[in-house]
Design a protein around this motif. Structure first.
Motif, PDB file in Angstrom:
ATOM      1  N   VAL A   4       0.848  -1.193   0.000  1.00 20.42           N
ATOM      2  CA  VAL A   4       0.000   0.000   0.000  1.00 20.42           C
ATOM      3  C   VAL A   4       0.885   1.246   0.000  1.00 20.42           C
ATOM      4  CG1 VAL A   4      -1.851   1.220   1.201  1.00 20.42           C
ATOM      5  CG2 VAL A   4      -1.738  -1.272   1.319  1.00 20.42           C
ATOM      6  N   PRO A   5       0.747   2.113  -1.016  1.00 21.31           N
ATOM      7  CA  PRO A   5       1.531   3.356  -1.009  1.00 21.31           C
ATOM      8  C   PRO A   5       1.205   4.188   0.229  1.00 21.31           C
ATOM      9  CG  PRO A   5       0.464   3.017  -3.138  1.00 21.31           C
ATOM     10  CD  PRO A   5      -0.114   2.008  -2.203  1.00 21.31           C
ATOM     11  N   TYR A   6       2.206   4.889   0.727  1.00 21.31           N
ATOM     12  CA  TYR A   6       2.063   5.690   1.940  1.00 21.31           C
ATOM     13  C   TYR A   6       0.870   6.641   1.818  1.00 21.31           C
ATOM     14  CZ  TYR A   6       3.469   8.903   5.694  1.00 21.31           C
ATOM     15  OH  TYR A   6       3.512   9.679   6.816  1.00 21.31           O
ATOM     16  N   GLY A   7      -0.038   6.585   2.805  1.00 18.73           N
ATOM     17  CA  GLY A   7      -1.182   7.492   2.845  1.00 18.73           C
ATOM     18  C   GLY A   7      -2.326   7.144   1.912  1.00 18.73           C
TER      19      GLY A   7
ATOM     20  N   PHE B 200     -10.677  -3.536   1.980  1.00 20.02           N
ATOM     21  CA  PHE B 200      -9.867  -2.318   1.912  1.00 20.02           C
ATOM     22  C   PHE B 200      -8.551  -2.537   2.652  1.00 20.02           C
ATOM     23  CE2 PHE B 200     -14.253  -0.897   1.535  1.00 20.02           C
ATOM     24  CZ  PHE B 200     -14.195  -0.035   0.448  1.00 20.02           C
ATOM     25  N   HIS B 201      -7.441  -2.274   1.975  1.00 18.39           N
ATOM     26  CA  HIS B 201      -6.126  -2.284   2.621  1.00 18.39           C
ATOM     27  C   HIS B 201      -5.800  -0.859   3.059  1.00 18.39           C
ATOM     28  CE1 HIS B 201      -4.479  -6.338   1.901  1.00 18.39           C
ATOM     29  NE2 HIS B 201      -5.206  -6.332   0.814  1.00 18.39           N
ATOM     30  N   LEU B 202      -5.588  -0.655   4.361  1.00 17.36           N
ATOM     31  CA  LEU B 202      -5.267   0.672   4.881  1.00 17.36           C
ATOM     32  C   LEU B 202      -3.759   0.886   4.956  1.00 17.36           C
ATOM     33  CD1 LEU B 202      -7.831   0.944   7.810  1.00 17.36           C
ATOM     34  CD2 LEU B 202      -8.187   1.249   5.372  1.00 17.36           C
ATOM     35  N   SER B 203      -3.016  -0.184   5.113  1.00 15.45           N
ATOM     36  CA  SER B 203      -1.554  -0.127   5.142  1.00 15.45           C
ATOM     37  C   SER B 203      -1.063  -1.523   4.815  1.00 15.45           C
ATOM     38  CB  SER B 203      -1.041   0.315   6.521  1.00 15.45           C
ATOM     39  OG  SER B 203      -1.183  -0.736   7.461  1.00 15.45           O
ATOM     40  N   ASN B 204       0.257  -1.714   4.820  1.00 21.02           N
ATOM     41  CA  ASN B 204       0.798  -3.045   4.547  1.00 21.02           C
ATOM     42  C   ASN B 204       0.453  -4.044   5.653  1.00 21.02           C
ATOM     43  OD1 ASN B 204       1.897  -1.831   2.347  1.00 21.02           O
ATOM     44  ND2 ASN B 204       3.977  -1.751   3.144  1.00 21.02           N
TER      45      ASN B 204
ATOM     46  N   PHE C 158      -4.763   7.080  11.560  1.00 21.99           N
ATOM     47  CA  PHE C 158      -3.936   6.370  12.532  1.00 21.99           C
ATOM     48  C   PHE C 158      -2.842   5.575  11.819  1.00 21.99           C
ATOM     49  CE2 PHE C 158      -7.809   6.881  15.173  1.00 21.99           C
ATOM     50  CZ  PHE C 158      -7.226   7.590  16.201  1.00 21.99           C
ATOM     51  N   CYS C 159      -3.186   4.989  10.666  1.00 22.13           N
ATOM     52  CA  CYS C 159      -2.194   4.239   9.880  1.00 22.13           C
ATOM     53  C   CYS C 159      -1.045   5.140   9.453  1.00 22.13           C
ATOM     54  CB  CYS C 159      -2.849   3.669   8.621  1.00 22.13           C
ATOM     55  SG  CYS C 159      -3.553   2.053   8.829  1.00 22.13           S
ATOM     56  N   VAL C 160      -1.400   6.328   8.962  1.00 23.14           N
ATOM     57  CA  VAL C 160      -0.380   7.271   8.497  1.00 23.14           C
ATOM     58  C   VAL C 160       0.535   7.665   9.649  1.00 23.14           C
ATOM     59  CG1 VAL C 160      -0.020   9.616   7.618  1.00 23.14           C
ATOM     60  CG2 VAL C 160      -1.734   8.136   6.564  1.00 23.14           C
ATOM     61  N   ARG C 161      -0.072   7.930  10.820  1.00 18.33           N
ATOM     62  CA  ARG C 161       0.738   8.295  11.983  1.00 18.33           C
ATOM     63  C   ARG C 161       1.648   7.137  12.393  1.00 18.33           C
ATOM     64  NH1 ARG C 161      -3.727  11.315  14.035  1.00 18.33           N
ATOM     65  NH2 ARG C 161      -4.292   9.804  15.611  1.00 18.33           N
ATOM     66  N   GLU C 162       1.095   5.935  12.350  1.00 13.39           N
ATOM     67  CA  GLU C 162       1.873   4.757  12.740  1.00 13.39           C
ATOM     68  C   GLU C 162       3.041   4.544  11.780  1.00 13.39           C
ATOM     69  OE1 GLU C 162       0.696   0.273  13.936  1.00 13.39           O
ATOM     70  OE2 GLU C 162       0.388   0.793  11.844  1.00 13.39           O
ATOM     71  N   GLN C 163       2.777   4.694  10.472  1.00 17.06           N
ATOM     72  CA  GLN C 163       3.840   4.521   9.479  1.00 17.06           C
ATOM     73  C   GLN C 163       4.925   5.578   9.659  1.00 17.06           C
ATOM     74  OE1 GLN C 163       1.002   4.421   6.152  1.00 17.06           O
ATOM     75  NE2 GLN C 163       1.977   2.548   5.461  1.00 17.06           N
ATOM     76  N   SER C 164       4.504   6.804   9.957  1.00 14.00           N
ATOM     77  CA  SER C 164       5.472   7.886  10.191  1.00 14.00           C
ATOM     78  C   SER C 164       6.334   7.567  11.405  1.00 14.00           C
ATOM     79  CB  SER C 164       4.742   9.216  10.414  1.00 14.00           C
ATOM     80  OG  SER C 164       3.964   9.546   9.297  1.00 14.00           O
ATOM     81  N   ARG C 165       5.693   7.053  12.464  1.00 14.21           N
ATOM     82  CA  ARG C 165       6.407   6.704  13.691  1.00 14.21           C
ATOM     83  C   ARG C 165       7.404   5.577  13.413  1.00 14.21           C
ATOM     84  NH1 ARG C 165       2.097   5.902  16.775  1.00 14.21           N
ATOM     85  NH2 ARG C 165       2.177   3.641  16.700  1.00 14.21           N
TER      86      ARG C 165
ATOM     87  N   ALA D   8      -5.073  -0.447  15.945  1.00 15.07           N
ATOM     88  CA  ALA D   8      -6.511  -0.639  16.101  1.00 15.07           C
ATOM     89  C   ALA D   8      -7.038  -0.169  17.448  1.00 15.07           C
ATOM     90  CB  ALA D   8      -6.857  -2.111  15.910  1.00 15.07           C
ATOM     91  N   GLU D   9      -6.183   0.453  18.287  1.00 11.14           N
ATOM     92  CA  GLU D   9      -6.613   0.894  19.614  1.00 11.14           C
ATOM     93  C   GLU D   9      -7.945   1.653  19.603  1.00 11.14           C
ATOM     94  OE1 GLU D   9      -4.193   3.343  22.130  1.00 11.14           O
ATOM     95  OE2 GLU D   9      -3.093   1.606  22.805  1.00 11.14           O
ATOM     96  N   PRO D  10      -8.105   2.696  18.771  1.00 10.88           N
ATOM     97  CA  PRO D  10      -9.375   3.417  18.768  1.00 10.88           C
ATOM     98  C   PRO D  10     -10.530   2.492  18.412  1.00 10.88           C
ATOM     99  CG  PRO D  10      -7.709   4.640  17.571  1.00 10.88           C
ATOM    100  CD  PRO D  10      -7.140   3.278  17.832  1.00 10.88           C
TER     101      PRO D  10
END
Length: 209
Positions: A9-12, A46-50, A131-138, A154-156
């Motif tokens: 999955v491309p970033y974002g 839907f894929h939100l991230s890898n 949240f995925c974007v923030r996690e990938q950035s982290r 998936a916390e929220p």
């Protein structure tokens, strides 16, 4: 064909299963997230991230029979992705919801988010993408030697799920997750363990639920 776990999955971005093109959920995502459609995503909607994906169970899926259950079990057995299950809980499909909840949360140990319609499903997806974007950035910037083994993306969603239990609001849900760490452990907790966190009455409600 591509199966769960073989997508990059491309970033974002969000990669959606072609079957959802033109649906209400896809229309509401357009302009809010960078949505790409692909054929052959297999079990995933839907894929939100890898690492994280959505399995969306529609009202029609629930009414049509048990095929959606087989899909969830196949996904759980075949994939290492974090699968978040979003299910349309409507007046028509409400009678099937308890069975879905038992399968997804208790038997498969996955996160379950009930929504009233596809519009609400798209709102959850938009929140989870951020949240995925923030996690990938982290992940990109974190030192692997210093990084804490903290809560999953998936916390929220987990918090929302725990709040579905009668008598449990946001504060109690937070306390429960801090104490037990996951829905799976919460499901297997004894009444006495629950009582130490939320008191006797609510503990009984959680245990029964």
């Amino acid at each position: 064909p591509l199966t769960a776990g073989s997508i990059v999955v491309p970033y974002g971005h969000v990669i959606g299963n072609e079957k959802w093109r033109g649906s209400e959920v896809a229309q509401r995502l357009q302009g809010k997230v960078r949505l790409i459609f692909e054929d052959g995503l297999g079990l995933v909607d839907f894929h939100l991230s890898n690492r994280t994906c959505i399995l969306l169970i529609s009202e029609a899926d629930l009414v049509a029979g048990d095929e959606f259950k087989r899909r969830l079990v196949r996904f759980r057995n075949a994939s290492r992705l974090r699968g978040i299950v979003i299910v349309e809980k409507t007046r028509i499909s409400d009678q099937y919801y308890l069975g879905v909840q038992k399968l997804v949360v208790l038997e498969l140990g996955m996160v379950l988010l009930p929504v009233a319609n596809q519009g609400e499903a798209s709102q959850f997806i938009i929140q989870l993408v951020s949240f995925c974007v923030r996690e990938q950035s982290r992940d990109r910037s974190a030192n692997p030697f210093l990084r804490k083994q903290c809560a999953e993306l998936a916390e929220p969603a987990v918090l929302q799920t725990v709040q579905q239990i009668p008598g449990v609001g946001k504060t109690k849900a937070l306390h429960l997750l801090q104490q037990f760490g996951s829905i799976h452990r919460l499901c297997n907790a004894s009444i006495s363990e629950l009582e130490q966190v939320v008191g006797q009455t609510v503990a009984q409600q959680i245990y029964t639920f």
